[in-house]
Design an enzyme around this catalytic site. Structure first.
Site, PDB file in Angstrom:
ATOM      1  N   SER A  98      43.517  34.283  43.216  1.00  0.00           N
ATOM      2  CA  SER A  98      43.399  35.432  44.112  1.00  0.00           C
ATOM      3  C   SER A  98      44.611  35.485  45.053  1.00  0.00           C
ATOM      4  CB  SER A  98      42.068  35.334  44.856  1.00  0.00           C
ATOM      5  OG  SER A  98      41.738  36.584  45.427  1.00  0.00           O
ATOM      6  N   ASP A 158      34.690  40.951  37.912  1.00  0.00           N
ATOM      7  CA  ASP A 158      35.200  40.545  39.224  1.00  0.00           C
ATOM      8  C   ASP A 158      35.184  41.772  40.146  1.00  0.00           C
ATOM      9  OD1 ASP A 158      36.976  40.057  41.363  1.00  0.00           O
ATOM     10  OD2 ASP A 158      38.257  38.759  40.136  1.00  0.00           O
ATOM     11  N   HIS A 207      34.710  36.554  40.248  1.00  0.00           N
ATOM     12  CA  HIS A 207      35.846  36.038  41.026  1.00  0.00           C
ATOM     13  C   HIS A 207      35.633  34.595  41.497  1.00  0.00           C
ATOM     14  CE1 HIS A 207      39.586  37.228  43.032  1.00  0.00           C
ATOM     15  NE2 HIS A 207      39.199  36.637  44.150  1.00  0.00           N
TER      16      HIS A 207
END
Lengths: 279, 279
Positions: free
Chosen positions: A148, A224, A258
């Site tokens: 991320s 996600d 995620h």
């Protein structure tokens, strides 16, 4: 001088949590190091992990299941915290996506952040030196990956310093921070309004300008929510790579989100990717 | 009726966190289930994990790295919480080693605990039925393992119900609760002063009386502070197994402590042990 705060034997190696005074950040910084069993008898390559928003130096070591593969391939893992903490800057704890836990791996130029938020220099310059001084490593063999915000960090650190890093990969990275809400907030807050400066911290811009000398591996879960909210934008990075013929292995992983449950599922592949370039 | 609180795809399978009203415990209980990829097309064996003091249904799924091996062997993993919570019993949250997070896998007979703390019946009777009603499992193929207090739980559940469980293993289990401070506190608090009752919940006593039909695997770290403080006492269990010729593979793991970093290091071996008896 680094301080060992706690230590655990795991997968035949040694996991330690450390703190030290960072000159880049002008504050205490924390990081975790996993030394594989091979490190007791030789200098080993280093693989850096950069974490995402809100994470500390712990999340990766607890949740990603990376130690097993680092032990198999003889890689030393380093996971720094995601920002300085308790710097005294007014408002540092106000947002979950800016300030504490959200350093975005940039060198801030805007007051008051510029007094402490120098995560780019910390990761690229200071931390490798600290690692070399304190652990049995071979700094000619370094690679970097992340998740991320940390996937963003890994990509920009690698592309801007191809001589330092043999390979780069990322899980659900923020690849176009100039074009997503997280990135716009962070880059304007830390760097001000000059978008020329921003582009030095945008993987999609950098790949067009610089590229990278080895294939880039990216995994992106299709379930996600941040991908769906257009914070990550892998399609823009893919397009930019295609434009400049940058080798990219972008894998859309059906149904994955995620979380670290996603990351752990593909950790073996990523460490194998880096081991090819490091060993 | 079970309620799905959150769900994640991981290692090709599905991890869910659930809550339901438990009739045994007369309160809400929580548990986690990992369904391996094989569960989409067939009924699969079940492997229960019982956690240690202070843990919830989450710790194992986040930290142990078991999903990878459960996916490889096609086993469904079930991890219940370690006690009822928020029952309203006065003092339930006062100690970290008694009450909330410390059910010790017994059926309490002492007031006020007996109104809710029935973790033995919950694990052995109610939970398997809940699993069978809601997941694609084969209840003829169940095994059980656990850590510390949960290693104790796994051993007593298996030995007292050999027809229900094909195999048992444990990490740093409390094997002689009648002879250690944690166990004395829990057994006297939940069961009162009659030590005849206690012996039904003491693995070292049970192995002498009953034994188990398959070899027992136990890993114990030598740097485990609770081992050093004589809370675990594997040497007593080893002696009892030798007396009755119970096959036991007790492995002292040099330098490992009591944490999930230890557990994760040997998870592959334990799941392999169970897969032999389940597949």
């Amino acid at each position: 001088m680094i301080k060992l705060n706690s230590e655990y034997k795991t997968f035949g190696g040694k996991l330690g949590f450390y703190s030290h005074f960072s000159s880049s950040c002008n504050s205490e910084m924390r990081f975790a190091v996993y030394q594989p069993p091979q490190a007791t008898s030789q200098n080993v390559p280093v693989l850096y992990w950069l974490s995402g928003l809100t994470c500390t130096e712990e999340n990766f070591m607890i949740k990603a299941g990376a130690q097993k593969y680092a032990a198999e391939h003889g890689l030393l893992l380093v996971a720094p915290d995601t920002s300085p903490r308790n710097t005294g800057i007014l408002g540092e704890d106000e947002s979950w996506d800016f300030g504490t836990g959200a350093g975005f791996y940039v060198d801030a130029t805007e007051i008051p952040w510029s007094s402490h938020y120098k995560m780019y220099s910390y990761v690229v310059e200071e931390l490798p030196n600290v690692i070399a001084e304190n652990f049995p490593v071979n700094l000619d063999k370094q690679s970097i990956f992340g998740h991320s915000m940390g996937g963003h960090g890994a990509l920009i650190c690698a592309m801007r310093n191809p001589e330092k890093y043999k390979s780069v990969s990322a899980f659900a990275p923020v690849v176009a921070p100039m074009q997503c809400p997280w990135g716009e907030k962070a880059l304007s807050g830390y760097l001000g309004d000059n978008k020329d400066t921003w582009s030095n911290y945008d993987a999609t811009e950098l790949v067009k300008k610089i590229g990278f000398h080895s294939p880039i591996l990216i995994d992106q879960g299709t379930a996600d929510s941040f991908f769906q909210q257009k914070q990550l934008l892998p399609e823009l990075f893919e397009k930019a790579c295609a434009q400049v013929k940058q080798p990219l292995n972008l894998r859309y992983q059906e149904g994955y989100d995620h979380s670290y449950y996603f990351i752990a599922s593909f950790m073996e592949d990523h460490i194998h990717h880096h081991a090819i370039f490091l060993n």
